[in-house]
Design a protein around this motif. Structure first.
Motif, PDB file in Angstrom:
ATOM      1  N   GLU A 188       0.829  -1.211   0.000  1.00  0.00           N
ATOM      2  CA  GLU A 188       0.000   0.000   0.000  1.00  0.00           C
ATOM      3  C   GLU A 188       0.859   1.254   0.000  1.00  0.00           C
ATOM      4  OE1 GLU A 188      -2.702  -0.144   3.229  1.00  0.00           O
ATOM      5  OE2 GLU A 188      -3.802  -1.893   2.481  1.00  0.00           O
ATOM      6  N   ALA A 189       1.978   1.217   0.736  1.00  0.00           N
ATOM      7  CA  ALA A 189       2.869   2.379   0.764  1.00  0.00           C
ATOM      8  C   ALA A 189       3.465   2.642  -0.617  1.00  0.00           C
ATOM      9  CB  ALA A 189       3.979   2.147   1.787  1.00  0.00           C
ATOM     10  N   PHE A 190       3.860   1.586  -1.325  1.00  0.00           N
ATOM     11  CA  PHE A 190       4.385   1.784  -2.683  1.00  0.00           C
ATOM     12  C   PHE A 190       3.315   2.338  -3.616  1.00  0.00           C
ATOM     13  CE2 PHE A 190       7.935  -1.021  -1.464  1.00  0.00           C
ATOM     14  CZ  PHE A 190       8.994  -0.342  -2.077  1.00  0.00           C
ATOM     15  N   VAL A 191       2.105   1.813  -3.520  1.00  0.00           N
ATOM     16  CA  VAL A 191       1.028   2.308  -4.380  1.00  0.00           C
ATOM     17  C   VAL A 191       0.756   3.779  -4.084  1.00  0.00           C
ATOM     18  CG1 VAL A 191      -1.431   2.117  -4.891  1.00  0.00           C
ATOM     19  CG2 VAL A 191      -0.035   0.045  -4.684  1.00  0.00           C
ATOM     20  N   ARG A 192       0.692   4.127  -2.814  1.00  0.00           N
ATOM     21  CA  ARG A 192       0.365   5.491  -2.408  1.00  0.00           C
ATOM     22  C   ARG A 192       1.468   6.477  -2.778  1.00  0.00           C
ATOM     23  NH1 ARG A 192      -0.511   4.190   2.277  1.00  0.00           N
ATOM     24  NH2 ARG A 192       1.427   4.841   3.285  1.00  0.00           N
ATOM     25  N   GLN A 193       2.726   6.060  -2.614  1.00  0.00           N
ATOM     26  CA  GLN A 193       3.837   6.998  -2.803  1.00  0.00           C
ATOM     27  C   GLN A 193       4.434   6.966  -4.207  1.00  0.00           C
ATOM     28  OE1 GLN A 193       6.751   6.704   0.432  1.00  0.00           O
ATOM     29  NE2 GLN A 193       5.145   6.045   1.849  1.00  0.00           N
ATOM     30  N   THR A 194       4.275   5.853  -4.935  1.00  0.00           N
ATOM     31  CA  THR A 194       4.926   5.741  -6.249  1.00  0.00           C
ATOM     32  C   THR A 194       3.987   5.269  -7.359  1.00  0.00           C
ATOM     33  OG1 THR A 194       5.589   3.423  -6.009  1.00  0.00           O
ATOM     34  CG2 THR A 194       7.041   5.072  -5.028  1.00  0.00           C
ATOM     35  N   ARG A 195       2.746   4.881  -6.996  1.00  0.00           N
ATOM     36  CA  ARG A 195       1.793   4.296  -7.939  1.00  0.00           C
ATOM     37  C   ARG A 195       2.259   2.949  -8.493  1.00  0.00           C
ATOM     38  NH1 ARG A 195      -0.563   9.396 -11.534  1.00  0.00           N
ATOM     39  NH2 ARG A 195      -1.257  10.645  -9.743  1.00  0.00           N
ATOM     40  N   PHE A 196       3.225   2.356  -7.850  1.00  0.00           N
ATOM     41  CA  PHE A 196       3.716   1.034  -8.232  1.00  0.00           C
ATOM     42  C   PHE A 196       3.156   0.001  -7.258  1.00  0.00           C
ATOM     43  CE2 PHE A 196       7.183  -2.040  -7.045  1.00  0.00           C
ATOM     44  CZ  PHE A 196       7.013  -2.904  -8.114  1.00  0.00           C
ATOM     45  N   PRO A 230      13.222  -3.354  -6.913  1.00  0.00           N
ATOM     46  CA  PRO A 230      13.457  -3.272  -8.361  1.00  0.00           C
ATOM     47  C   PRO A 230      12.263  -3.815  -9.127  1.00  0.00           C
ATOM     48  CG  PRO A 230      14.596  -5.177  -7.458  1.00  0.00           C
ATOM     49  CD  PRO A 230      13.954  -4.475  -6.290  1.00  0.00           C
ATOM     50  N   ALA A 231      12.004  -3.237 -10.281  1.00  0.00           N
ATOM     51  CA  ALA A 231      10.949  -3.732 -11.181  1.00  0.00           C
ATOM     52  C   ALA A 231      11.413  -3.477 -12.607  1.00  0.00           C
ATOM     53  CB  ALA A 231       9.628  -3.030 -10.909  1.00  0.00           C
ATOM     54  N   GLY A 232      11.909  -4.519 -13.238  1.00  0.00           N
ATOM     55  CA  GLY A 232      12.471  -4.341 -14.569  1.00  0.00           C
ATOM     56  C   GLY A 232      13.739  -3.516 -14.493  1.00  0.00           C
ATOM     57  N   LEU A 233      13.806  -2.450 -15.281  1.00  0.00           N
ATOM     58  CA  LEU A 233      14.984  -1.583 -15.288  1.00  0.00           C
ATOM     59  C   LEU A 233      14.866  -0.448 -14.290  1.00  0.00           C
ATOM     60  CD1 LEU A 233      15.550  -1.362 -19.170  1.00  0.00           C
ATOM     61  CD2 LEU A 233      16.671  -2.871 -17.510  1.00  0.00           C
ATOM     62  N   ARG A 234      13.738  -0.375 -13.599  1.00  0.00           N
ATOM     63  CA  ARG A 234      13.522   0.719 -12.653  1.00  0.00           C
ATOM     64  C   ARG A 234      13.622   0.211 -11.215  1.00  0.00           C
ATOM     65  NH1 ARG A 234       8.310   4.173 -13.712  1.00  0.00           N
ATOM     66  NH2 ARG A 234       9.413   5.359 -12.091  1.00  0.00           N
ATOM     67  N   SER A 235      13.779   1.175 -10.316  1.00  0.00           N
ATOM     68  CA  SER A 235      13.771   0.861  -8.888  1.00  0.00           C
ATOM     69  C   SER A 235      12.840   1.840  -8.203  1.00  0.00           C
ATOM     70  CB  SER A 235      15.188   0.990  -8.309  1.00  0.00           C
ATOM     71  OG  SER A 235      15.205   0.593  -6.963  1.00  0.00           O
ATOM     72  N   HIS A 236      11.936   1.319  -7.371  1.00  0.00           N
ATOM     73  CA  HIS A 236      10.933   2.152  -6.708  1.00  0.00           C
ATOM     74  C   HIS A 236      11.272   2.264  -5.218  1.00  0.00           C
ATOM     75  CE1 HIS A 236       8.236   2.012 -10.231  1.00  0.00           C
ATOM     76  NE2 HIS A 236       8.708   0.778 -10.363  1.00  0.00           N
ATOM     77  N   ARG A 237      11.013   3.450  -4.665  1.00  0.00           N
ATOM     78  CA  ARG A 237      11.298   3.694  -3.260  1.00  0.00           C
ATOM     79  C   ARG A 237      10.063   4.216  -2.542  1.00  0.00           C
ATOM     80  NH1 ARG A 237      17.246   6.545  -2.530  1.00  0.00           N
ATOM     81  NH2 ARG A 237      18.506   4.823  -3.400  1.00  0.00           N
ATOM     82  N   ALA A 238       9.931   3.754  -1.304  1.00  0.00           N
ATOM     83  CA  ALA A 238       8.875   4.264  -0.422  1.00  0.00           C
ATOM     84  C   ALA A 238       9.461   4.312   0.984  1.00  0.00           C
ATOM     85  CB  ALA A 238       7.647   3.377  -0.461  1.00  0.00           C
ATOM     86  N   SER A 239       8.842   5.080   1.845  1.00  0.00           N
ATOM     87  CA  SER A 239       9.318   5.169   3.232  1.00  0.00           C
ATOM     88  C   SER A 239       8.133   5.010   4.170  1.00  0.00           C
ATOM     89  CB  SER A 239      10.030   6.500   3.484  1.00  0.00           C
ATOM     90  OG  SER A 239       9.152   7.592   3.255  1.00  0.00           O
TER      91      SER A 239
END
Length: 428
Positions: A188-196, A230-239
């Motif tokens: 949920e934090a990733f979805v909320r902060q990065t839409r991932f 990591p997701a494919g060639l990207r990296s997503h961050r949340a706190s």
């Protein structure tokens, strides 16, 4: 000598100083290829139909409901994992550390599998008893541990020895439920902060679960945690803040705290121990403290190994049918509140030393001389008992030279704590 601790969250090969190898209770089969331990755990969310992780929890020789590689039973998978550990370094003499959640049939099967895997097992000891023998405890000890599929509470009595009195399930499932609850909050934090959404694909869901143990350790240190996936060639961050997972685990923590409280009869004389796995669950220690009025004591991951190796001579046995050791010498009893001096002065003459719930009579006051009792050296002088050796402290203070024994005193020794008591003569 090393130990092999059995917990399906991670079978652990260790000595008193460090962990040499771990292998979580997961198996992955693809055709005839079989992966075990960490390599298999890294597939259990991505390819769940090809993964098994209940074979230690349900250890038996019954046929599997469907073929799984070349394995035909849970015992086959357990044997394969033990064989892999043997090849990885478990090739010397071993003490086996096992929770009391294993029943007698499973213990017998476990020993047979260890022999078949060429493990040189020379002793078998209860995991909670081994861990509790490394710390000072109150007369009643409760030890809470978590496995993949259950939370297990072990009850013990403590005096000069730690003695297991029983065990029970407090909740099912175990660590798997913790991981699922935490994964939901983090996703949920990733979805909320990065839409991932890391739970959108099997690969990123597996990547999240792979990182959960390390993230949980960071949350346990009480600091905000930066999460990266990591997701494919990207990296997503949340706190997330330090207490972000507590809410998702509140119901579980409350259930466990209630179970610990129900097993407690006298909080002032009870020590609650948390295994390293249990202590890492966010909010659990606080919930137990609030429900029981006792702050639980966290143990480190090597406590069972240190306890077993410290008492190796007590645990070791000859032959293949190793006895299950459920009693070990205690390190010591934690101090309880000392009896006031005024009460001691008016107390009746001492007659016994109390260790746990066993009272041992003092030497006859009619015969002068020295004798030993429960690790103490006692001398009778003119009908009075004097303490001449073996005491580390009396009521929390360093002992004076040859002090008189008095009813109510609490004596700390190298073997544990003793209470000086007076037992009434019912025939008088």
């Amino acid at each position: 000598m090393r130990v092999l601790e059995f917990n399906d969250a991670a079978l652990t090969l260790a000595d008193a100083e460090r962990v040499h190898a771990t292998s979580p209770g997961f198996a992955f089969a693809e055709g005839r290829r079989l992966l075990l331990g960490e390599a298999a755990r890294q597939q259990f969310r991505a390819q769940p139909r090809k993964t098994r992780f209940r074979y230690w929890y349900q250890l038996d020789q019954a046929p599997l409901d469907s073929p799984f590689g070349e394995a035909r039973s849970h015992a086959d998978l357990a044997w394969a994992q033990l064989s892999a550990l043997q090849a990885a370094g478990a090739d010397g003499k071993l003490l086996l550390i096992v929770p009391s959640s294993f029943d007698s049939a499973q213990l017998s099967l476990l020993l047979a599998l260890a022999r078949a895997a060429k493990l040189d097992a020379v002793g078998l000891v209860d995991a909670a008893v081994a861990a509790a023998s490394t710390v000072d405890v109150m007369p009643t000890v409760l030890h809470l541990d978590v496995q993949l599929h259950r939370w297990w509470l072990t009850r013990m009595r403590a005096g000069t020895e730690i003695d297991r009195s029983g065990g029970e399930d407090l909740s099912k499932p175990g660590l798997l439920a913790v991981w699922d609850a935490c994964a939901g909050v983090i996703a949920e934090a990733f979805v909320r902060q990065t839409r991932f959404d890391p739970l959108h694909s099997a690969a990123t869901e597996q990547a999240l679960y792979d990182r959960l143990p390390n993230w949980l350790a960071q949350f346990g240190r009480g600091v905000a945690v930066t999460l990266e996936l990591p997701a494919g060639l990207r990296s997503h961050r949340a706190s997330l803040p330090a207490d972000a997972l507590n809410g998702a685990l509140a119901a579980l923590s409350g259930l466990l705290a209630s179970g610990v409280a129900a097993a407690m009869t006298d909080a002032a004389r009870t020590t609650v121990l948390l295994s390293a796995r249990a202590a890492a669950v966010p909010g659990l220690a606080e919930a137990i403290a609030a429900a029981c009025g006792v702050r639980p004591q966290p143990l480190d991951a090597l406590a069972p190994a240190r306890g077993a190796l410290r008492h190796a001579e007590r645990i070791r046995a000859d032959g293949e049918a190793l006895p299950f050791v459920t009693r070990l010498p205690a390190q010591g009893l934690a101090l309880v509140e000392a009896i006031p001096a005024a009460a001691l002065a008016s107390a009746p003459e001492p007659t016994h030393l109390l260790s746990g719930d066993i009272a041992s009579p003092l030497p006859s006051r009619a015969i002068n001389g020295e004798t030993g009792l429960l690790g103490l050296r006692l001398r009778v002088d003119n009908g009075r008992h004097r303490l001449v050796g073996g005491a580390l402290r009396i009521d929390g203070q360093l002992p004076a030279d040859a002090p008189l024994l008095a009813t109510g005193q609490l004596i700390e020794t190298a073997l544990g704590a003793l209470r000086v008591i007076h037992v009434r003569d019912r025939s008088a």
